[in-house]
Design a protein around this motif. Structure first.
Motif, PDB file in Angstrom:
ATOM      1  N   TYR A   1      -0.388   6.640  -3.296  1.00  0.00           N
ATOM      2  CA  TYR A   1      -0.528   6.714  -1.837  1.00  0.00           C
ATOM      3  C   TYR A   1      -0.446   8.158  -1.339  1.00  0.00           C
ATOM      4  O   TYR A   1      -1.266   8.603  -0.534  1.00  0.00           O
ATOM      5  N   ASP A   2       0.558   8.885  -1.819  1.00  0.00           N
ATOM      6  CA  ASP A   2       0.775  10.245  -1.317  1.00  0.00           C
ATOM      7  C   ASP A   2      -0.266  11.237  -1.826  1.00  0.00           C
ATOM      8  O   ASP A   2      -0.336  12.359  -1.324  1.00  0.00           O
TER       9      ASP A   2
ATOM     10  N   ILE B   1       0.811  -1.219   0.000  1.00  0.00           N
ATOM     11  CA  ILE B   1       0.000   0.000   0.000  1.00  0.00           C
ATOM     12  C   ILE B   1       0.849   1.275   0.000  1.00  0.00           C
ATOM     13  O   ILE B   1       0.662   2.170  -0.828  1.00  0.00           O
ATOM     14  N   GLU B   2       1.784   1.378   0.945  1.00  0.00           N
ATOM     15  CA  GLU B   2       2.514   2.633   1.092  1.00  0.00           C
ATOM     16  C   GLU B   2       3.489   2.884  -0.049  1.00  0.00           C
ATOM     17  O   GLU B   2       4.013   3.998  -0.175  1.00  0.00           O
TER      18      GLU B   2
ATOM     19  N   TRP C   1      -7.947   5.525   1.612  1.00  0.00           N
ATOM     20  CA  TRP C   1      -7.372   4.943   2.816  1.00  0.00           C
ATOM     21  C   TRP C   1      -7.831   3.488   2.888  1.00  0.00           C
ATOM     22  O   TRP C   1      -8.800   3.088   2.249  1.00  0.00           O
TER      23      TRP C   1
END
Length: 419
Positions: free
Chosen positions: A206-207, A200-201, A212
């Motif tokens: 992601y950014d 995920i990250e 979420w």
């Protein structure tokens, strides 16, 4: 000088999985509680992930693993005997994680010595020669079969594998575009499902803060409050914050209350990443007095969390009447507080991620009988396809629902309004 014993690759992960299994089955700890101590000496995320996978599959298939072990021993090994625990882990690796038998033996037998070691080796070898297999669907432990009764058969298929990754989108209008871009599938507007293990990250989006992580079932309670239009909502027991984010994205002015500073910090990070806003209050809900009135209150109450058994299979083996009783008392105290803060027209959504009827259906009936609230039935149009409300207008999900599409967590949700 005697030669030092050569190191066995992967042994720290197996030691950690044995400690985790022991913590759950002997001491009744959650895997999360046990992890820090159990993972001492395990270096690197890959080995830590392996330890979690081994113990997770062992707990998910424990009843069936024990049946295999018992079929290969003349005298039944005690439930808490170390050779049984090691054999459970060894068989889980061979039958669920496709670990080669030689690797299972070389790492598993290192956890034992002397007679127990020879016993485990003999039992494992016997079962491998028989070419044993596990059933298509895990057999649930007797303790949950007795509680879930007629639902158990429907729930079990949802426990075959760990869950995939669900995302909630900040803007439901981007569902189709982002689903295609991320290579996922969508089961509802504002929802995307990705394969389990998705990093995920490290995902390019992601950014951006456009989504979420939140299970599909957990996305239902905040959706039932609809669009906020600037009205005020209180998210009780808010951390780690998925429901707060959902409410803020729907236009509510959210007050997010929780007693855990550590978990609230996760909420702060997600608010910053997504660009959403909420007032964060660290307080005990049982002593907190709000300074303002709310148009809606979302109480996702503390519970036994048996509905999360897909991702936390320890709950299958450590939850019993005592824990259920303790949660019922806490939930009713929190409901009392929430009702005290309601004024005419305030909507209350009560939810628990539990499969226990005492925490769900029976609590809803208690609310109906105790307070001057009017039930607001939940409709099919408010729910993802394939999920229908109960005859009472509540929502009851379980892991076996949508199993052919990856399933979802077990939740109970009800909705009321102050007369």
């Amino acid at each position: 000088m005697p030669q030092s014993k050569p190191k066995v690759s992967g042994l720290p992960a197996r030691r950690a999985s044995l400690k985790l299994l022991d913590a759950v089955l002997r001491r009744g700890e959650t895997l999360e509680q046990a992890e820090n101590a159990a993972m001492q000496g395990v270096s690197g995320p890959a080995d830590r992930a392996l330890a979690r996978a081994i113990v997770g599959e062992t707990l998910r298939w424990l009843t069936d693993l024990d049946l295999l072990i018992d079929s290969a021993t003349k005298k039944r090994l005690p439930d808490d005997a170390k050779p049984r625990s090691v054999l459970r882990l060894m068989l889980a690796q061979a039958l669920r994680l496709d670990t080669p038998p030689h690797a299972v033996v070389s790492t598993g037998l290192e956890l034992l010595a002397g007679g127990p070691r020879r016993l485990a080796h003999g039992v494992f070898s016997t079962l491998m020669k028989r070419e044993v297999s596990l059933p298509d669907v895990p057999t649930l432990p007797d303790r949950v079969l007795a509680r879930w009764e007629d639902r158990a058969e429907a729930i079990a298929p949802g426990l075959i594998d760990p869950p995939e990754v669900d995302l909630a989108l900040k803007d439901a209008g981007e569902t189709q575009e982002r689903t295609v871009a991320m290579g996922g599938v969508s089961l509802a507007p504002g929802h995307i499902r990705l394969p389990r293990g998705t990093p995920i990250e490290r995902m390019p989006s992601y950014d951006e803060g456009a989504w979420w992580v939140q299970d599909l079932a957990a996305q239902i309670p905040p959706r039932l409050l609809g669009s906020g239009g600037g009205r005020r909502a209180l998210d009780l027991c808010a951390a780690p914050g998925g429901k707060t984010l959902s409410l803020a994205a729907a236009g509510w002015q959210v007050t997010a209350l929780d007693i855990s500073e550590k978990r609230l910090e996760m909420l702060r990070e997600n608010l910053k990443r997504t660009g959403l806003e909420a007032e964060i209050v660290k307080a005990n809900a049982l002593t907190y007095t709000p300074a303002k009135k709310f148009d809606a209150i979302l109480l996702d109450a503390p519970c036994t969390a048996t509905g999360t058994c897909r991702r936390h299979p320890d709950v299958l083996h450590r939850i019993g009447p005592r824990q259920i009783g303790e949660m019922i008392e806490i939930q009713q105290s929190l409901i009392h507080r929430a009702v005290e803060w309601m004024s005419e027209g305030t909507v209350l959504v009560f939810a628990v991620c539990s499969l226990e009827s005492e925490e769900g259906e029976e609590q809803a009936a208690w609310i109906d009988a105790t307070f001057d609230l009017e039930s607001v039935p939940i409709t099919s149009g408010e729910l993802p396809d394939g999920i229908e409300p109960t005859a009472e207008g509540w929502v009851r999900t379980h892991p076996g629902m949508l199993a052919d599409q990856g399933g979802l967590d077990g939740f109970f949700v009800g909705r009321w309004v102050k007369r």
